[in-house]
Design a protein around this motif. Structure first.
Motif, PDB file in Angstrom:
ATOM      1  N   ALA A   8       0.891  -1.150  -0.034  1.00  0.00           N
ATOM      2  CA  ALA A   8       0.033   0.155   0.059  1.00  0.00           C
ATOM      3  C   ALA A   8       0.791   1.289  -0.186  1.00  0.00           C
TER       4      ALA A   8
ATOM      5  N   LYS B  69       1.496   2.561  -3.162  1.00  0.00           N
ATOM      6  CA  LYS B  69       0.544   2.907  -4.019  1.00  0.00           C
ATOM      7  C   LYS B  69       0.633   2.078  -5.505  1.00  0.00           C
ATOM      8  N   HIS B  70       0.736   0.525  -5.161  1.00  0.00           N
ATOM      9  CA  HIS B  70       0.828  -0.217  -6.250  1.00  0.00           C
ATOM     10  C   HIS B  70      -0.724  -0.727  -6.787  1.00  0.00           C
ATOM     11  N   ASP B  71      -0.492  -1.016  -7.758  1.00  0.00           N
ATOM     12  CA  ASP B  71      -1.752  -1.606  -8.697  1.00  0.00           C
ATOM     13  C   ASP B  71      -2.225  -2.947  -7.972  1.00  0.00           C
TER      14      ASP B  71
ATOM     15  N   VAL C 205      -3.063  -5.770  -9.227  1.00  0.00           N
ATOM     16  CA  VAL C 205      -2.360  -7.040  -9.459  1.00  0.00           C
ATOM     17  C   VAL C 205      -1.178  -7.224  -8.491  1.00  0.00           C
ATOM     18  N   THR C 206      -0.398  -6.290  -7.975  1.00  0.00           N
ATOM     19  CA  THR C 206       0.741  -6.259  -7.235  1.00  0.00           C
ATOM     20  C   THR C 206       0.340  -6.696  -5.806  1.00  0.00           C
ATOM     21  N   PHE C 207      -0.798  -6.028  -5.520  1.00  0.00           N
ATOM     22  CA  PHE C 207      -1.326  -6.082  -4.068  1.00  0.00           C
ATOM     23  C   PHE C 207      -1.599  -7.770  -3.884  1.00  0.00           C
TER      24      PHE C 207
ATOM     25  N   PHE D 131      -0.382 -10.154  -5.637  1.00  0.00           N
ATOM     26  CA  PHE D 131       0.698 -10.895  -5.698  1.00  0.00           C
ATOM     27  C   PHE D 131       1.625 -11.093  -4.297  1.00  0.00           C
TER      28      PHE D 131
ATOM     29  N   ILE E 193      -8.249  -5.920   0.180  1.00  0.00           N
ATOM     30  CA  ILE E 193      -7.598  -4.826   0.958  1.00  0.00           C
ATOM     31  C   ILE E 193      -7.508  -3.577   0.044  1.00  0.00           C
ATOM     32  N   TRP E 194      -7.245  -3.960  -1.208  1.00  0.00           N
ATOM     33  CA  TRP E 194      -7.154  -2.797  -2.458  1.00  0.00           C
ATOM     34  C   TRP E 194      -8.412  -2.166  -2.609  1.00  0.00           C
ATOM     35  N   VAL E 195      -9.772  -2.803  -2.716  1.00  0.00           N
ATOM     36  CA  VAL E 195     -10.974  -2.339  -2.890  1.00  0.00           C
ATOM     37  C   VAL E 195     -11.474  -1.542  -1.613  1.00  0.00           C
ATOM     38  N   ILE E 196     -11.244  -2.137  -0.404  1.00  0.00           N
ATOM     39  CA  ILE E 196     -11.912  -1.368   0.697  1.00  0.00           C
ATOM     40  C   ILE E 196     -10.827  -0.550   1.557  1.00  0.00           C
ATOM     41  N   GLY E 197      -9.518  -0.707   1.399  1.00  0.00           N
ATOM     42  CA  GLY E 197      -8.631  -0.112   2.017  1.00  0.00           C
ATOM     43  C   GLY E 197      -8.517  -0.334   3.361  1.00  0.00           C
ATOM     44  N   TYR E 198      -7.793   0.580   4.056  1.00  0.00           N
ATOM     45  CA  TYR E 198      -7.677   0.316   5.557  1.00  0.00           C
ATOM     46  C   TYR E 198      -7.142   1.622   6.177  1.00  0.00           C
ATOM     47  N   ARG E 199      -7.269   2.025   7.421  1.00  0.00           N
ATOM     48  CA  ARG E 199      -6.856   3.015   8.064  1.00  0.00           C
ATOM     49  C   ARG E 199      -5.460   2.527   8.838  1.00  0.00           C
TER      50      ARG E 199
ATOM     51  N   ARG F 126       5.634  -0.503 -10.506  1.00  0.00           N
ATOM     52  CA  ARG F 126       4.510  -0.088 -10.933  1.00  0.00           C
ATOM     53  C   ARG F 126       4.569   0.031 -12.383  1.00  0.00           C
TER      54      ARG F 126
ATOM     55  N   ILE G 232       3.931  -7.974 -14.117  1.00  0.00           N
ATOM     56  CA  ILE G 232       3.330  -9.138 -13.592  1.00  0.00           C
ATOM     57  C   ILE G 232       2.092  -9.283 -14.606  1.00  0.00           C
TER      58      ILE G 232
ATOM     59  N   LEU H   3      -1.907   0.309 -14.599  1.00  0.00           N
ATOM     60  CA  LEU H   3      -3.178  -0.048 -13.995  1.00  0.00           C
ATOM     61  C   LEU H   3      -3.375   1.190 -12.988  1.00  0.00           C
ATOM     62  N   PRO H   4      -4.561   1.284 -12.520  1.00  0.00           N
ATOM     63  CA  PRO H   4      -4.789   2.474 -11.544  1.00  0.00           C
ATOM     64  C   PRO H   4      -4.081   2.066 -10.032  1.00  0.00           C
ATOM     65  N   SER H   5      -3.619   2.933  -9.469  1.00  0.00           N
ATOM     66  CA  SER H   5      -2.866   2.784  -8.156  1.00  0.00           C
ATOM     67  C   SER H   5      -3.559   2.688  -7.306  1.00  0.00           C
ATOM     68  N   TYR H   6      -3.020   2.029  -6.187  1.00  0.00           N
ATOM     69  CA  TYR H   6      -3.863   2.205  -4.768  1.00  0.00           C
ATOM     70  C   TYR H   6      -4.153   3.672  -4.382  1.00  0.00           C
TER      71      TYR H   6
ATOM     72  N   GLY I 226      -6.310   4.265  -1.707  1.00  0.00           N
ATOM     73  CA  GLY I 226      -6.823   4.255  -0.150  1.00  0.00           C
ATOM     74  C   GLY I 226      -8.238   3.686   0.008  1.00  0.00           C
ATOM     75  N   GLY I 227      -8.589   2.932  -1.066  1.00  0.00           N
ATOM     76  CA  GLY I 227      -9.874   2.191  -1.096  1.00  0.00           C
ATOM     77  C   GLY I 227     -11.028   2.865  -0.827  1.00  0.00           C
ATOM     78  N   VAL I 228     -12.157   1.981  -0.210  1.00  0.00           N
ATOM     79  CA  VAL I 228     -13.404   2.780  -0.011  1.00  0.00           C
ATOM     80  C   VAL I 228     -13.144   3.756   1.362  1.00  0.00           C
ATOM     81  N   LEU I 229     -12.436   2.971   2.181  1.00  0.00           N
ATOM     82  CA  LEU I 229     -12.057   3.625   3.622  1.00  0.00           C
ATOM     83  C   LEU I 229     -11.341   5.046   3.240  1.00  0.00           C
TER      84      LEU I 229
END
Lengths: 217, 217, 217
Positions: free
Chosen positions: A30, A33-35, A37-39, A41, A81-87, B151, B155, B199-202, B204-207
């Motif tokens: 995170a 700021k990877h994409d 696919v890397t998340f 991987f 984790i990529w979609v939802i994210g985290y604090r 990035r 992969i 690809l789009p980079s991270y 922060g997700g929804v949160l």
């Protein structure tokens, strides 16, 4: 025959552990700021790395080659984790289930080694590797100092869980021993985090102290 | 029986891929002005690392232990880079055959896994590992951030080649599928390099987005 | 049948080599003032890493899984470094036995590969990996530049020992060849350390020299 036990029956614990370690792998991707696919991987190599190394060393079929559901679990964890994210607070919250996963994997790894007729010392090593290698591979691949280098009670907690399990198993059976070993390792890790426990750090050994005294004298 | 195919018949493609990846390994040794033995060492671990990991995980004999010609090809490639040298422009030129090698190895790796009766998901993972692990091992051993961390579409290109091959193979046969998979992966990698695709980079997700909005609100 | 030889009979040489490499692993943990468990962890992965990789690649049972005494030797070595400590002068003194261990492991690794019917080139590679992989794993895990990157005669010494052993073994038998190979590798390493020998470093190859001349002209 190795008896059906708490460890071998409900794969749900293994899956939960893989998902959790995989999440810590995705979190390592995170900050850069990877994409996605890397998340994924990083999630896969972290979630499955420890068990993979254990199986290679034991000459057993790799667990996720035989049961690809593990791949799906790890990849899904990284995707979430990529979609939802985290604090950042989530990262701290995760230290709790990480402690549970660490201890569970140490017991699972040691148990698998015993099931394959490894000796006690080898089983302990396999427990420690199962619990820690995924995180080490994650850190090395992410070009970060490994968790090993942090001076926390981490390998020590895995080692405790594995030693307790391997020692207790002949006395009280696999089921009870797995609970005792798991609780011992997890409690040690959690107590160490809460209370700041550390083992004494290297202070130069006998020679080092001698030379300090010589300087002082 | 796995049929004799474009992939299994002309080893010349495998040798070319090994030689190419080996050359990128030797080039990683160049900036530190290493000696010829170190060039060859890096050439060998980079050229053969991906296939070695795949064979270990599949429980198959390591390809270069069974066919030492692979060792010779990788070592010769490293030696040639040391003797002939290269200009920075060559490193850029090499990105083109590197894209071809990446895609070819993804197909070859997935094909070998299918031939050994692995499931589709495992075959895709083996394709990606065959294509990328050599470069990762090269970067970690050279104490550089891995290509994973750049990035780029890297992969992802290997993953595309492997998924296309594994999906198409039951429908159109191994020969046609290998061509389609190879072209898909290589075209994606080359287009991404030429056009700067990512690809789009991270983010922060929804949160993460929620918390940014909260701050803005 | 592979004959009983100096190499296979007295395991005492193997144990001594493992203990020595393990000590260098523990020393790598010292500057960061780690705890005793981390010292032992580094000792074990350094002392046993090379042989483990060799056995994985050869498809042989991992030596310390079959003979856990190796684990005990490596762990004890790490523990002793933590308890006794060492002075910087000891690190320099250790370069001598390290040179002996490097050369001995190159011969032992090549010999094991030949015993398992590997070809000559593969046996040489296995010798080099047995001798060097432990140190590489140690450095990567400790987040340090690997010994490979130091431009010393190190891989070259292991390579010399392995090539001499593999070449001489059919002519003069395993016992004599192991002595000749061991002496050749160790003498080269020690002479290189004492006299500052290095192989020529990369100078741009033919193309590099041409372009320098073009600039000068």
């Amino acid at each position: 025959m190795h008896p059906i036990s708490l460890l071998t029956l409900p794969n749900v614990f293994s899956y939960a552990g893989v998902a959790l370690f995989a999440a810590t792998g995705a979190m390592a991707a995170a900050p850069r700021k990877h994409d996605v696919v890397t998340f994924i991987f990083f999630a896969v190599i972290t979630g499955l790395g420890g068990g993979t190394l254990r199986d290679l060393l034991l000459g057993a079929p790799i667990v996720w080659v035989a049961e690809p559901t593990y791949l799906l679990v790890a990849a899904t964890s990284g995707l979430l984790i990529w979609v939802i994210g985290y604090r950042e607070s989530a990262r701290r919250l995760l230290l709790w289930p990480d402690a549970l996963g660490l201890s569970a994997f140490a017991v699972i790894g040691a148990d698998k080694a015993l099931a394959l007729h490894a000796g006690a010392a080898v089983a302990v090593v396999m427990g420690v590797l199962t619990a820690t290698a995924g995180g080490i591979i994650r850190d090395i691949t992410a070009h970060e100092p490994s968790v090993l280098l942090s001076r926390e009670i981490y390998i020590t907690a895995a080692l405790t869980a594995a030693i307790v399990y391997v020692s207790a198993q002949p006395l009280i059976g696999a089921d009870a021993a797995s609970i005792v070993g798991f609780v011992a390792g997890a409690a040690l890790r959690i107590a160490a985090m809460r209370l700041g426990w550390r083992l004494p750090s290297y202070a130069g050994g006998v020679l080092g102290r001698t030379s300090v005294e010589a300087e002082a004298g």
